[in-house]
Design a protein around this motif. Sequence first.
Motif, PDB file in Angstrom:
ATOM      1  N   LYS A  17       0.822  -1.206   0.000  1.00 34.84           N
ATOM      2  CA  LYS A  17       0.000   0.000   0.000  1.00 34.84           C
ATOM      3  C   LYS A  17       0.863   1.266   0.000  1.00 34.84           C
ATOM      4  O   LYS A  17       2.062   1.219   0.201  1.00 34.84           O
ATOM      5  CB  LYS A  17      -0.907   0.003   1.238  1.00 34.84           C
ATOM      6  N   ASN A  18       0.202   2.393  -0.197  1.00 28.09           N
ATOM      7  CA  ASN A  18       0.832   3.712  -0.078  1.00 28.09           C
ATOM      8  C   ASN A  18       2.118   3.808  -0.904  1.00 28.09           C
ATOM      9  O   ASN A  18       3.186   4.152  -0.400  1.00 28.09           O
ATOM     10  CB  ASN A  18       1.138   4.023   1.401  1.00 28.09           C
ATOM     11  N   LEU A  19       1.998   3.477  -2.194  1.00 29.21           N
ATOM     12  CA  LEU A  19       3.174   3.452  -3.059  1.00 29.21           C
ATOM     13  C   LEU A  19       3.786   4.845  -3.177  1.00 29.21           C
ATOM     14  O   LEU A  19       3.081   5.829  -3.369  1.00 29.21           O
ATOM     15  CB  LEU A  19       2.783   2.931  -4.448  1.00 29.21           C
ATOM     16  N   LYS A  20       5.131   4.870  -3.091  1.00 25.76           N
ATOM     17  CA  LYS A  20       5.860   6.136  -3.184  1.00 25.76           C
ATOM     18  C   LYS A  20       6.879   6.049  -4.319  1.00 25.76           C
ATOM     19  O   LYS A  20       7.791   5.212  -4.280  1.00 25.76           O
ATOM     20  CB  LYS A  20       6.584   6.439  -1.871  1.00 25.76           C
ATOM     21  N   GLY A  21       6.716   6.896  -5.341  1.00 22.84           N
ATOM     22  CA  GLY A  21       7.689   6.958  -6.431  1.00 22.84           C
ATOM     23  C   GLY A  21       7.615   5.823  -7.415  1.00 22.84           C
ATOM     24  O   GLY A  21       8.510   5.666  -8.260  1.00 22.84           O
ATOM     25  N   VAL A  22       6.587   5.002  -7.344  1.00 29.40           N
ATOM     26  CA  VAL A  22       6.452   3.880  -8.268  1.00 29.40           C
ATOM     27  C   VAL A  22       4.973   3.683  -8.586  1.00 29.40           C
ATOM     28  O   VAL A  22       4.112   3.857  -7.714  1.00 29.40           O
ATOM     29  CB  VAL A  22       7.054   2.586  -7.660  1.00 29.40           C
ATOM     30  N   THR A  23       4.690   3.348  -9.824  1.00 28.35           N
ATOM     31  CA  THR A  23       3.309   3.079 -10.210  1.00 28.35           C
ATOM     32  C   THR A  23       2.939   1.633  -9.891  1.00 28.35           C
ATOM     33  O   THR A  23       3.795   0.734  -9.889  1.00 28.35           O
ATOM     34  CB  THR A  23       3.086   3.326 -11.711  1.00 28.35           C
ATOM     35  N   SER A  24       1.668   1.410  -9.657  1.00 26.31           N
ATOM     36  CA  SER A  24       1.185   0.059  -9.359  1.00 26.31           C
ATOM     37  C   SER A  24       1.498  -0.902 -10.506  1.00 26.31           C
ATOM     38  O   SER A  24       1.923  -2.043 -10.285  1.00 26.31           O
ATOM     39  CB  SER A  24      -0.330   0.091  -9.112  1.00 26.31           C
ATOM     40  N   GLU A  25       1.286  -0.430 -11.730  1.00 25.50           N
ATOM     41  CA  GLU A  25       1.444  -1.294 -12.901  1.00 25.50           C
ATOM     42  C   GLU A  25       2.898  -1.727 -13.070  1.00 25.50           C
ATOM     43  O   GLU A  25       3.186  -2.906 -13.305  1.00 25.50           O
ATOM     44  CB  GLU A  25       0.955  -0.578 -14.153  1.00 25.50           C
ATOM     45  N   TYR A  26       3.815  -0.775 -12.945  1.00 23.82           N
ATOM     46  CA  TYR A  26       5.236  -1.115 -13.098  1.00 23.82           C
ATOM     47  C   TYR A  26       5.664  -2.073 -12.002  1.00 23.82           C
ATOM     48  O   TYR A  26       6.346  -3.072 -12.257  1.00 23.82           O
ATOM     49  CB  TYR A  26       6.099   0.146 -13.058  1.00 23.82           C
TER      50      TYR A  26
END
Length: 410
Positions: A315-324
């Motif tokens: 959760k709470n991704l920082k500096g990265v996209t979910s897809e990548y």
Amino acid sequence: MELKEGYKQTEIGIIPSDWEVKTVNELIDLLTDFDANGSFSSVAENVNVFDYQHFAWYVRSTDLENNTNITNVRYVDEPSYNFLKKTALYGGELLFLKRGDIGRIYLFEAKTKYATVAPNLYLLKLNKTINSKFLFYFFNTNIGQLQLKSKNASSTLGALYKDDVKSILVATPTLKEQTAIATALSDTDAWINSLEQLLAKKRQIKQGAMQELLQSKEGWEVKKLGDLITYKNGKSFESEIVENGNYLLITLNSINIKGKLKSEHLKINTFDNSLEKGDLIMVLSDVAHGNFLGLTDIIPKDNKYVLNQRMGALKNLKGVTSEYLSYYINKNQKYFKMAGKGSSQQNLGKDDILNFQINLPKTKEEQTRIATILSDMDEEIAQLENKLEKAKQIKQGMMQELLTGRIRLF
């Protein structure tokens, strides 16, 4: 039920009036097997089998099941081939499993100049009244399979005997009509094979593209997963499963081998607000011998999914996209399978997940570009898979209609 004009009732169902019901024994010149070549001692003395290329292909059921291209097959030398002359193969013969997965039938295709049958297979050499492809397809219809399975069920040893095979009934049109039916089904097989080859090529292209696109390049960073996400474990909701719940429970069985959420889920009425749109879910315990361990997918909608135990959330991704991130994790399954701990069941620990290292483009724009390329490839592959499945369904329908005479080609 009143019969349609031009049809008749037989032991194996309704067929055209001008078709005959024949036993396999009436359609063959010979039914034999490896054991017919001699006693156990004489075979041991006269047959030499090699793991490398030699005079004749020693045809096993595994070779036929894998539709082998003559790799990883066994061979016999010329004296052995001559000793096994009763079971020599030339192409066009039918081969049956004697034991094991009864119902498997193979139409032998000659891929070497010389070939002979290994143990556990019956060899049927057909006479001139039957088209080999027609008979092969007939045995793969419901009628053919039912007869084979019933013969197997009658044996306490789980095996087919020669008399079992000889007594099987076949709905038989004229040789001309047999040939027409076999040709139509062969054309469908060629269509299916072309789709399978194209699909295999597209999958290889995607693998190559993933290798290239996700490899670290100048200006990229190497980050630990723990620096990019907040990690959360699922909870146990098994006792709250209901038939018509408002929320979908994500369990180990909710992810398929490709790392995609299935459309069917268990349902509950409890909502714990643990998942939001864009979160990644991860399999923490192995399913099907570890094939799923570490696989991820992206939550498509919020306020709908709840995470069960033995599943994790990124959760709470920082500096990265979910897809990548999902593509990168799923490409590196070897890491997670090696990180799994346990004897009877492999499990991922929190530290194993957080310490996983990622090659990361600095900009989300580049991450999005990479993920979009791979997503487009996935969509093309999915379309081909659907097309292939439909082609196989069409073939099954054709077999049931043509091989019972419900549809006539002329």
